[in-house]
Scaffold this active site. Structure first.
Site, mmCIF file in Angstrom:
data_model
loop_
_atom_site.group_PDB
_atom_site.id
_atom_site.type_symbol
_atom_site.label_atom_id
_atom_site.label_comp_id
_atom_site.label_asym_id
_atom_site.label_seq_id
_atom_site.Cartn_x
_atom_site.Cartn_y
_atom_site.Cartn_z
ATOM 1 N N CYS A 103 36.605 48.624 -54.208
ATOM 2 C CA CYS A 103 36.071 48.716 -52.681
ATOM 3 C C CYS A 103 36.325 47.274 -52.099
ATOM 4 C CB CYS A 103 34.591 48.836 -52.941
ATOM 5 S SG CYS A 103 33.736 49.395 -51.666
ATOM 6 N N ALA A 104 35.241 46.636 -51.681
ATOM 7 C CA ALA A 104 35.414 45.341 -51.000
ATOM 8 C C ALA A 104 35.622 44.351 -52.012
ATOM 9 C CB ALA A 104 33.954 45.210 -50.248
#
Length: 183
Positions: A103-104
């Site tokens: 994800c991030a």
């Protein structure tokens, strides 16, 4: 692959972290949930509270073959800003140990200079943080000892790629079949 650590910070994406833990434990891989909060309790980005196995201050990095960073906000920023996490991921990359993020969280690797010359992916909107990497729009990208993935919806694929990295594609395929996972 004997032992993997997964860093858990307040604000982490619960599914991204716990899916990896669940899949690897089902496959017989020892994975330790490691809090960076100074306590074993972590509150995820969706206010789900869970307990980890240890705090980072108790971790002996030499006992681990790799580390995983789940995404989520502000969890990713908490991982990025933790000097202990930065030191460990840098050492693991240098030693050829597994570093994986979803994800991030791949942005933590990028901003630390660990993606130079690597292919990587991340959640949309964080591509500019993958400094030195060739960004790819794939659910999971494996480049040597670096595994990156896009988001909560790719968490099972991410976990299976970590399993394949550590125990081989056959083990990942068996786990996929056991989970009845078609993704």
């Amino acid at each position: 692959m004997k032992k993997i650590g997964i860093f858990m910070a307040d604000g982490c994406e619960e599914i991204e972290g716990l899916t990896v833990v669940d899949v690897l434990r089902r496959a017989g891989v020892e994975i330790q949930m490691i809090s960076i909060n100074g306590k074993k309790q972590v509150e995820g980005s969706h206010k789900i509270t869970f307990l980890t196995d240890m705090d980072v201050s108790e971790m002996n990095p030499e006992e681990f073959d790799g580390v995983v960073l789940p995404g989520g906000l502000p969890g990713t920023y908490n991982l990025r800003d933790d000097e202990r996490v930065q030191k460990i991921i840098g050492e693991f990359k240098e030693e050829g140990k597994l570093i994986a993020a979803i994800c991030a969280a791949p942005s933590v690797f990028g901003e630390a200079g660990l993606l130079e010359g690597k292919k990587a992916t991340c959640h949309p909107g964080f591509e500019d943080k993958l400094l030195g990497a060739e960004w790819m729009e794939e659910p999971v990208v494996v480049d040597g000892n670096v595994i990156t993935s896009r988001a909560m919806g790719t968490a099972t694929n991410f976990a299976l790629e970590i399993l394949a990295y550590g125990k081989g594609k056959e083990a990942a395929q068996e786990m996929r079949k056991s989970l009845l996972y078609k993704g």
